[in-house]
Write an enzyme that holds these catalytic residues in place. Structure first.
Site, PDB file in Angstrom:
ATOM      1  N   LYS A  37       0.814  -1.193   0.000  1.00 44.24           N
ATOM      2  CA  LYS A  37       0.000   0.000   0.000  1.00 44.24           C
ATOM      3  C   LYS A  37       0.857   1.256   0.000  1.00 44.24           C
ATOM      4  O   LYS A  37       0.414   2.331  -0.364  1.00 44.24           O
ATOM      5  CB  LYS A  37      -0.889   0.016   1.269  1.00 44.24           C
ATOM      6  CG  LYS A  37      -1.734  -1.206   1.459  1.00 44.24           C
ATOM      7  CD  LYS A  37      -2.405  -1.119   2.858  1.00 44.24           C
ATOM      8  CE  LYS A  37      -2.950  -2.458   3.250  1.00 44.24           C
ATOM      9  NZ  LYS A  37      -3.377  -2.453   4.673  1.00 44.24           N
ATOM     10  N   GLY A  38       2.082   1.112   0.471  1.00 46.23           N
ATOM     11  CA  GLY A  38       2.919   2.274   0.760  1.00 46.23           C
ATOM     12  C   GLY A  38       3.112   3.249  -0.382  1.00 46.23           C
ATOM     13  O   GLY A  38       3.154   4.462  -0.184  1.00 46.23           O
ATOM     14  N   GLU A  95       7.780   2.144  -6.141  1.00 47.43           N
ATOM     15  CA  GLU A  95       7.883   1.709  -4.735  1.00 47.43           C
ATOM     16  C   GLU A  95       7.997   2.912  -3.814  1.00 47.43           C
ATOM     17  O   GLU A  95       8.390   3.992  -4.236  1.00 47.43           O
ATOM     18  CB  GLU A  95       9.138   0.845  -4.559  1.00 47.43           C
ATOM     19  CG  GLU A  95       8.875  -0.615  -4.295  1.00 47.43           C
ATOM     20  CD  GLU A  95       8.170  -0.931  -2.978  1.00 47.43           C
ATOM     21  OE1 GLU A  95       7.413  -0.088  -2.452  1.00 47.43           O
ATOM     22  OE2 GLU A  95       8.378  -2.048  -2.480  1.00 47.43           O
ATOM     23  N   ASP A  96       7.643   2.691  -2.555  1.00 38.14           N
ATOM     24  CA  ASP A  96       7.861   3.745  -1.569  1.00 38.14           C
ATOM     25  C   ASP A  96       9.323   3.761  -1.126  1.00 38.14           C
ATOM     26  O   ASP A  96       9.978   4.791  -1.124  1.00 38.14           O
ATOM     27  CB  ASP A  96       6.907   3.592  -0.367  1.00 38.14           C
ATOM     28  CG  ASP A  96       6.882   2.179   0.230  1.00 38.14           C
ATOM     29  OD1 ASP A  96       7.651   1.300  -0.214  1.00 38.14           O
ATOM     30  OD2 ASP A  96       6.082   1.960   1.155  1.00 38.14           O
ATOM     31  N   ASP A  99      14.774  -1.143   0.440  1.00 33.34           N
ATOM     32  CA  ASP A  99      15.566  -1.383   1.654  1.00 33.34           C
ATOM     33  C   ASP A  99      16.521  -2.547   1.387  1.00 33.34           C
ATOM     34  O   ASP A  99      17.555  -2.358   0.747  1.00 33.34           O
ATOM     35  CB  ASP A  99      14.592  -1.630   2.812  1.00 33.34           C
ATOM     36  CG  ASP A  99      15.252  -1.679   4.173  1.00 33.34           C
ATOM     37  OD1 ASP A  99      16.468  -1.454   4.263  1.00 33.34           O
ATOM     38  OD2 ASP A  99      14.550  -1.946   5.169  1.00 33.34           O
ATOM     39  N   LYS A 127      17.228   3.143   0.711  1.00 30.02           N
ATOM     40  CA  LYS A 127      17.979   2.948   1.963  1.00 30.02           C
ATOM     41  C   LYS A 127      19.022   1.870   1.707  1.00 30.02           C
ATOM     42  O   LYS A 127      18.822   0.703   2.023  1.00 30.02           O
ATOM     43  CB  LYS A 127      16.969   2.524   3.055  1.00 30.02           C
ATOM     44  CG  LYS A 127      17.495   2.533   4.448  1.00 30.02           C
ATOM     45  CD  LYS A 127      16.385   2.695   5.492  1.00 30.02           C
ATOM     46  CE  LYS A 127      15.621   1.449   5.795  1.00 30.02           C
ATOM     47  NZ  LYS A 127      14.682   1.568   6.936  1.00 30.02           N
ATOM     48  N   PHE A 149      14.221   4.002  10.429  1.00 27.81           N
ATOM     49  CA  PHE A 149      12.910   3.533   9.971  1.00 27.81           C
ATOM     50  C   PHE A 149      12.049   4.766   9.817  1.00 27.81           C
ATOM     51  O   PHE A 149      11.871   5.535  10.758  1.00 27.81           O
ATOM     52  CB  PHE A 149      12.287   2.550  10.953  1.00 27.81           C
ATOM     53  CG  PHE A 149      11.117   1.833  10.353  1.00 27.81           C
ATOM     54  CD1 PHE A 149      11.306   0.721   9.549  1.00 27.81           C
ATOM     55  CD2 PHE A 149       9.828   2.293  10.549  1.00 27.81           C
ATOM     56  CE1 PHE A 149      10.233   0.075   8.964  1.00 27.81           C
ATOM     57  CE2 PHE A 149       8.733   1.652   9.961  1.00 27.81           C
ATOM     58  CZ  PHE A 149       8.946   0.545   9.164  1.00 27.81           C
ATOM     59  N   ASP A 156       4.351   3.254   6.558  1.00 31.36           N
ATOM     60  CA  ASP A 156       3.646   2.970   7.807  1.00 31.36           C
ATOM     61  C   ASP A 156       4.530   2.273   8.818  1.00 31.36           C
ATOM     62  O   ASP A 156       5.554   1.674   8.485  1.00 31.36           O
ATOM     63  CB  ASP A 156       2.463   2.039   7.525  1.00 31.36           C
ATOM     64  CG  ASP A 156       2.935   0.611   7.219  1.00 31.36           C
ATOM     65  OD1 ASP A 156       3.752   0.450   6.282  1.00 31.36           O
ATOM     66  OD2 ASP A 156       2.515  -0.333   7.915  1.00 31.36           O
ATOM     67  N   ARG A 162       0.535   6.546   7.646  1.00 30.68           N
ATOM     68  CA  ARG A 162       0.625   6.691   6.187  1.00 30.68           C
ATOM     69  C   ARG A 162       0.160   8.066   5.722  1.00 30.68           C
ATOM     70  O   ARG A 162       0.601   8.580   4.703  1.00 30.68           O
ATOM     71  CB  ARG A 162      -0.258   5.646   5.487  1.00 30.68           C
ATOM     72  CG  ARG A 162       0.219   4.214   5.626  1.00 30.68           C
ATOM     73  CD  ARG A 162      -0.546   3.336   4.627  1.00 30.68           C
ATOM     74  NE  ARG A 162      -0.481   1.926   4.962  1.00 30.68           N
ATOM     75  CZ  ARG A 162       0.530   1.113   4.650  1.00 30.68           C
ATOM     76  NH1 ARG A 162       1.558   1.567   3.988  1.00 30.68           N
ATOM     77  NH2 ARG A 162       0.501  -0.164   4.978  1.00 30.68           N
TER      78      ARG A 162
HETATM   79  P1  XMP Z   1      12.841  -4.619   1.224  1.00 25.05           P
HETATM   80  O1  XMP Z   1      13.671  -4.852   2.461  1.00 25.05           O
HETATM   81  O2  XMP Z   1      12.292  -5.900   0.691  1.00 25.05           O
HETATM   82  O3  XMP Z   1      11.635  -3.790   1.803  1.00 25.05           O
HETATM   83  O4  XMP Z   1      13.588  -3.798   0.213  1.00 25.05           O
HETATM   84  C1  XMP Z   1      10.852  -3.015   1.073  1.00 25.05           C
HETATM   85  C2  XMP Z   1       9.573  -2.820   1.828  1.00 25.05           C
HETATM   86  O5  XMP Z   1       9.818  -2.747   3.238  1.00 25.05           O
HETATM   87  C3  XMP Z   1       9.140  -1.694   3.832  1.00 25.05           C
HETATM   88  N1  XMP Z   1      10.120  -0.779   4.475  1.00 25.05           N
HETATM   89  C4  XMP Z   1       9.804   0.267   5.206  1.00 25.05           C
HETATM   90  N2  XMP Z   1       8.593   0.756   5.543  1.00 25.05           N
HETATM   91  N3  XMP Z   1       9.652   2.514   6.701  1.00 25.05           N
HETATM   92  C5  XMP Z   1       8.529   1.875   6.290  1.00 25.05           C
HETATM   93  O6  XMP Z   1       7.448   2.333   6.606  1.00 25.05           O
HETATM   94  C6  XMP Z   1      10.910   2.079   6.409  1.00 25.05           C
HETATM   95  O7  XMP Z   1      11.909   2.692   6.798  1.00 25.05           O
HETATM   96  C7  XMP Z   1      10.978   0.893   5.619  1.00 25.05           C
HETATM   97  N4  XMP Z   1      12.018   0.187   5.142  1.00 25.05           N
HETATM   98  C8  XMP Z   1      11.442  -0.831   4.428  1.00 25.05           C
HETATM   99  C9  XMP Z   1       8.377  -1.046   2.730  1.00 25.05           C
HETATM  100  O8  XMP Z   1       7.031  -1.475   2.819  1.00 25.05           O
HETATM  101  C10 XMP Z   1       8.949  -1.527   1.430  1.00 25.05           C
HETATM  102  O9  XMP Z   1       7.985  -1.729   0.442  1.00 25.05           O
HETATM  103 MG    MG Z   2       5.087  -1.269   4.834  1.00 28.64          MG
END
Ligand code: XMP
Ligand code: MG
Length: 177
Positions: A37-38, A95-96, A99, A127, A149, A156, A162
């Protein structure tokens, strides 16, 4: 909560990425694949920052990898799959935040199998310090230097925050595992 990115700064970056995409895809059709949803807030703003010289269509995927924690579980579950036939089309994953990259790698593989004409990755936040797989966004709003974070503007913590217009660092004492 400390504010890291203001509403104005986010709007500036969104406009910049929109202009870049407008240049790169002029006269073409682009399918935005929004990761729910992000990314819905960013995608809604981004789509409107892309010029009418690019024909846009929008579809969604929904995955979960985090449950309610702040650490990636490393496994990605598809909750909603794409409806659009993307074969032969130009596709951009929106994507939001990127990570570990595990979510993006799974999504990338899933979309690549459907043989799009091209596949690019756009993320509001990158990140890179936790990256577990080699992946770099093609379009990116902000790169985070630390391992904060962050919440707000679609991001979220356990489904909260959000709706904030700016992006904040979640205080560690607010985290509960
Ligand atoms: P990965 O680790 O698979 O993660 O690259 C991507 C998803 O993880 C969530 N994510 C976060 N959500 N604050 C958030 O609210 C953060 O700092 C954060 N870091 C990762 C996010 O949903 C993303 O789609
Ligand atoms: Mg999330």
């Amino acid at each position: 909560m400390e504010q890291l990115y203001s509403q104005q700064a986010i709007a500036r970056q969104t406009a910049r990425i929109g202009a870049q995409i407008s240049r790169d895809y002029t006269g073409q059709h682009l399918v935005l694949v929004v990761v729910l949803k992000g990314a819905m807030f960013f995608a809604a703003d981004l789509a409107r920052a892309i010029s009418s010289d690019v024909e846009i269509s929008i579809d969604f995927v929904r995955v979960s990898s985090y449950a309610n924690a702040t650490q990636s579980s490393g496994t990605v579950t598809f909750k909603t799959r794409l409806e659009t036939d993307i074969s032969g089309k130009h596709v951009m994953l929106v994507e939001d935040i990127l990570d570990t990259g595990l979510t993006m790698r799974e999504l990338h593989n899933y979309l690549e199998k459907q043989q799009p004409a091209s596949l690019k990755l756009c993320t509001m936040f990158d990140k890179p310090c936790n990256r577990a797989v080699e992946i770099t966004p093609d379009y990116c709003g902000f790169t985070l230097t630390g391992n904060d974070f962050i919440i707000g503007y679609g991001l979220d913590y356990a489904e909260r925050y959000r709706n904030l217009n700016a992006v904040y660092r979640l205080d560690p004492e607010q985290l509960q595992h």
